[in-house]
Design a protein around this motif. Sequence first.
Motif, PDB file in Angstrom:
ATOM      1  N   TRP A 131      37.364 -24.420   0.081  1.00  0.00           N
ATOM      2  CA  TRP A 131      35.965 -24.840   0.218  1.00  0.00           C
ATOM      3  C   TRP A 131      35.149 -23.843   1.029  1.00  0.00           C
ATOM      4  O   TRP A 131      33.979 -23.606   0.727  1.00  0.00           O
ATOM      5  N   SER A 132      35.779 -23.293   2.037  1.00  0.00           N
ATOM      6  CA  SER A 132      35.067 -22.281   2.822  1.00  0.00           C
ATOM      7  C   SER A 132      34.684 -21.111   1.943  1.00  0.00           C
ATOM      8  O   SER A 132      33.565 -20.584   2.033  1.00  0.00           O
ATOM      9  N   TYR A 133      35.615 -20.709   1.083  1.00  0.00           N
ATOM     10  CA  TYR A 133      35.323 -19.588   0.187  1.00  0.00           C
ATOM     11  C   TYR A 133      34.195 -19.922  -0.767  1.00  0.00           C
ATOM     12  O   TYR A 133      33.323 -19.110  -1.044  1.00  0.00           O
ATOM     13  N   LEU A 134      34.245 -21.156  -1.267  1.00  0.00           N
ATOM     14  CA  LEU A 134      33.221 -21.580  -2.206  1.00  0.00           C
ATOM     15  C   LEU A 134      31.829 -21.546  -1.545  1.00  0.00           C
ATOM     16  O   LEU A 134      30.855 -21.052  -2.112  1.00  0.00           O
ATOM     17  N   TYR A 135      31.796 -22.072  -0.333  1.00  0.00           N
ATOM     18  CA  TYR A 135      30.553 -22.114   0.440  1.00  0.00           C
ATOM     19  C   TYR A 135      30.043 -20.700   0.675  1.00  0.00           C
ATOM     20  O   TYR A 135      28.867 -20.389   0.454  1.00  0.00           O
ATOM     21  N   PHE A 136      30.971 -19.838   1.086  1.00  0.00           N
ATOM     22  CA  PHE A 136      30.628 -18.437   1.322  1.00  0.00           C
ATOM     23  C   PHE A 136      30.111 -17.788   0.036  1.00  0.00           C
ATOM     24  O   PHE A 136      29.078 -17.115   0.022  1.00  0.00           O
ATOM     25  N   ALA A 137      30.848 -18.044  -1.067  1.00  0.00           N
ATOM     26  CA  ALA A 137      30.493 -17.415  -2.339  1.00  0.00           C
ATOM     27  C   ALA A 137      29.114 -17.876  -2.805  1.00  0.00           C
ATOM     28  O   ALA A 137      28.316 -17.083  -3.315  1.00  0.00           O
ATOM     29  N   PHE A 138      28.822 -19.158  -2.574  1.00  0.00           N
ATOM     30  CA  PHE A 138      27.513 -19.671  -2.986  1.00  0.00           C
ATOM     31  C   PHE A 138      26.386 -18.894  -2.297  1.00  0.00           C
ATOM     32  O   PHE A 138      25.458 -18.414  -2.931  1.00  0.00           O
ATOM     33  N   TYR A 139      26.481 -18.791  -0.973  1.00  0.00           N
ATOM     34  CA  TYR A 139      25.441 -18.078  -0.237  1.00  0.00           C
ATOM     35  C   TYR A 139      25.370 -16.623  -0.657  1.00  0.00           C
ATOM     36  O   TYR A 139      24.287 -16.041  -0.777  1.00  0.00           O
ATOM     37  N   LEU A 140      26.526 -16.036  -0.866  1.00  0.00           N
ATOM     38  CA  LEU A 140      26.580 -14.625  -1.247  1.00  0.00           C
ATOM     39  C   LEU A 140      25.814 -14.400  -2.546  1.00  0.00           C
ATOM     40  O   LEU A 140      24.910 -13.563  -2.632  1.00  0.00           O
TER      41      LEU A 140
END
Lengths: 410, 260
Positions: free
Chosen positions: B17-26
């Motif tokens: 989930w952290s990666y997903l959150y990061f990827a979204f903002y990116l």
Amino acid sequence: MKRRTLCFLLLCWVMALQAKIIVVCASCPIQSVKQAIEQAQDGDVVRIESGVYREGLLLVDKKISISGHNFPVLDGGGKDEILIIHADSVLVEGLEFRNAGRSNLKDLAALRIRRSRHFCIRNNRIFDAYFGIYVERSAQGCISDNQVLGKSEKEATSGNAIHAWYADSLEIVNNYLSGYRDGIYLEFVNHSQVADNLSEGNLRYGLHFMFSNDDEYGCNTFRDNGAGVAVMFSKRIFMFDNLFDHNWGTAAYGLLLKEIYDAHIAGNRFTQNTIGIFLEGATRIEYRHNLFKNNGWAIQMTGGCLDNHFSANDFETNTLDMVVNSRVNNNTFNGNYWSEYAGYDLDRDGTGDVPHRPVKLFSYILNQSPESIVLLRSFFIDLLNYSEKISPVFTPQEVSDQSPLMQSVL
Amino acid sequence: MLKILKYTLFDLLRSRWSYLYFAFYLVFTAALLFLSGDVSKVVVSLMNVILILSPLIATMFGVMYYYNSRDFIELLLAQPLRRTHIFWGQYLGVALSLSVSLLLGIGIPFTFYGIFHAAGLGHFLTLLMDGIILSFIFSGIAFLIALRHENKIKGFGLAILMWLFFAVIYDGLVLMLLIWFRDYPLEATSLGLALFNPIDLSRILILLQLDISALMGYTGAVFQKFLGSQMGMLLSFGALLLWLLFPAWGIRQSALAKDF
């Protein structure tokens, strides 16, 4: 016919022969400007070499030219006006005016033109005067390429850079005006032209029309003034290709229209003003090809505005495009580009298929309760605007652009 | 406390989930920067997303993480550790992992864009700081809610309601109040009301950066005084910091009083 031309040429030659040049400098026979003006006769040229001349008030009452070389300084000693022109056909060029008097009782000016026709004031510098150039009851004059700089701090105790009162057919071109109350102030001035000037950092207005008709101003830049241009109680003013930039503050307008009729506003750019155009009692006005970009409010229309027609203008990324405080009006919007427009163009004719309503619910709310500006750009407000857009209840239905453009026109 | 923080942080940083959150903002930030080169425009668009999304995600993460790690917490409680350290450690771990996702997700595209040499650096930093502070505040409040409610459904519901309240309902109430009492001078009141909502505070902080202060000052003298000076900036920032302390203090109180 031939004979007459010959006579005329002869006359010209004789007159040219008669005109003499009187040179004023520290090492010349004539060291005083006053003396030179006294000696001069109609048609003469007084040529002032560089230096500082402290002679108090100078009065020009003959048709002469006063021409400075390397900007000689006329120092007024802080008491009175410096130069008063009270004759027709006078040319003043290349002078620097310093230390003109200030007074809260009299409108003292560095350079005053009184009851003169065909005067020309060009390429002068005026520093820290109360009024810079003051034109009264004059006509057919030109004021061009001058620099008028001041350090005004309070509106009530400062004058205007160029002030004209009861004048006709003036040309005010390519001047730089800064640090006064108004950059250019025109009162009862008709058939005049204001072009290519840069007016910035003035306390009140960059350019101010009062009771002036049939004038035009174009290609000027008005930046960082209290308000860019104010046009009040005037008729048939043509405003074109001006830049109104960053007139930004608690009560700053790019252009303020009050009680004006039959104006044309075309090709102007309004960028970063708190309010792009503020209208009050403005009637029969055409707006075409203007750009409104990054303003707080692009257009604020208050009571008594009739027959304002907006077409082919660009409204880009303004916080609010339009505020209208009355429902009953016959102002029209047609074929403008609105960056906020969210419609579609299925038939590919370049105009949107659904009308655009530039008045948001939030502008309506702001009108009701100005404090709600703290909610600017909040999620709740976005939701409100969206639902109002889908089914308008509060915002005036009539204020809409039936054929909004899909691409910007400019 | 540091050990627990470290453990939580690394646990979460490995989560998908952290990666997903990061990827979204990116992706989102990169797309915005790509589509419009104007930093202040991008900041405004991002602001709308961050002010809504980062509290929401922080709330969800906070509640979820607490309920998921309940067994682990009980295990820790059996050890000779201070209670406040356990809960603070976990809370800070969650908040930090969210902040790291946000920081990198927004920071990387802006760095490539060259923000450190561009004009809008101040706007960007304010936005980033707002996002991080909001993550801290809302994950804290979520943790607090979870701590006080054994019932997961109730905890989740309350947390979502809390987010909804601050993100949407509060502004609606303020607006209603302002319109009802519009005959009275409400400048100070409306500013005061903004202090009680961290999302509003962050929004005003960004808007102050974006020169909209003059626009707001148009309304009246109080606004002008508040928004036109450093005082407005300091006061809203101070209020945000108080908001930061509130959940930390609440977690301590609840943790000390709670009977496991």
